[in-house]
Enzyme design. Structure first.
Site, PDB file in Angstrom:
ATOM      1  N   HIS A   7       0.842  -1.195   0.000  1.00  0.00           N
ATOM      2  CA  HIS A   7       0.000   0.000   0.000  1.00  0.00           C
ATOM      3  C   HIS A   7       0.877   1.244   0.000  1.00  0.00           C
ATOM      4  CE1 HIS A   7       0.841  -0.373   4.340  1.00  0.00           C
ATOM      5  NE2 HIS A   7       0.648   0.936   4.388  1.00  0.00           N
ATOM      6  N   HIS A  63       7.430  10.172  -7.381  1.00  0.00           N
ATOM      7  CA  HIS A  63       6.023  10.410  -7.684  1.00  0.00           C
ATOM      8  C   HIS A  63       5.278   9.081  -7.683  1.00  0.00           C
ATOM      9  CE1 HIS A  63       7.679   9.462 -11.675  1.00  0.00           C
ATOM     10  NE2 HIS A  63       6.453   9.091 -12.025  1.00  0.00           N
ATOM     11  N   GLU A 109       0.937  10.896 -11.228  1.00  0.00           N
ATOM     12  CA  GLU A 109       0.979  10.705 -12.670  1.00  0.00           C
ATOM     13  C   GLU A 109      -0.170   9.790 -13.081  1.00  0.00           C
ATOM     14  OE1 GLU A 109       3.830   8.488 -16.002  1.00  0.00           O
ATOM     15  OE2 GLU A 109       4.523   8.657 -13.940  1.00  0.00           O
TER      16      GLU A 109
END
Length: 141
Positions: A7, A63, A109
């Site tokens: 996670h 990211h 993204e």
């Protein structure tokens, strides 16, 4: 041995604002919410939002990329831009991508592609000093 990513937990300054962004703007599925956090899913990905006195995220290339089917990419990009997201980078790699910030400045993204398509492109146009590993071999060092 690791079997995958379990996670992601993102520190957020405002649970209500972040919950709204991830559920209503990005379309993640809410699973649980409490005063200081929330659990959401995107496919098999489990995302935790955790209330914290977070400082601005790093300005490096770290990211978090979310999958989007190629057929849905343009509609998702249009919807996010209509919602006023802030873009932080232009795409210069294989596959269509939109790089944008969440309300706390986490770099996100949307990506239409996968590792297989990325590696195929890299085999044709490798990055500087790129080495490929076949058949699950272990890298030295």
């Amino acid at each position: 041995m690791l079997t995958g990513l379990n996670h992601l937990t993102l520190a957020v300054r405002d649970i209500e604002r972040s919950f709204h962004f991830y559920v209503h703007t990005l379309g993640l599925t809410p699973k649980a919410r409490w005063r200081q956090g929330a659990y959401l899913t995107a496919g098999d990905l489990w995302l935790c939002l955790s209330l914290d006195d977070a400082t601005a995220p790093s300005s490096d290339y770290t990211h978090y990329a979310f999958n989007v089917p190629q057929a849905d990419f343009a509609a998702n990009v249009a919807r996010l831009r209509q919602a006023g997201i802030c873009e932080w980078k232009s795409n210069r790699s294989e596959g269509e991508s939109l790089y944008f910030l969440d309300p706390d400045g986490h770099r996100l993204e949307l990506h239409a592609g996968d590792l297989t398509s990325r590696l195929a492109t890299c085999r044709q146009h490798p990055y500087q000093e790129m080495v490929f590993f076949e058949g699950g071999e272990k890298a030295d060092g």
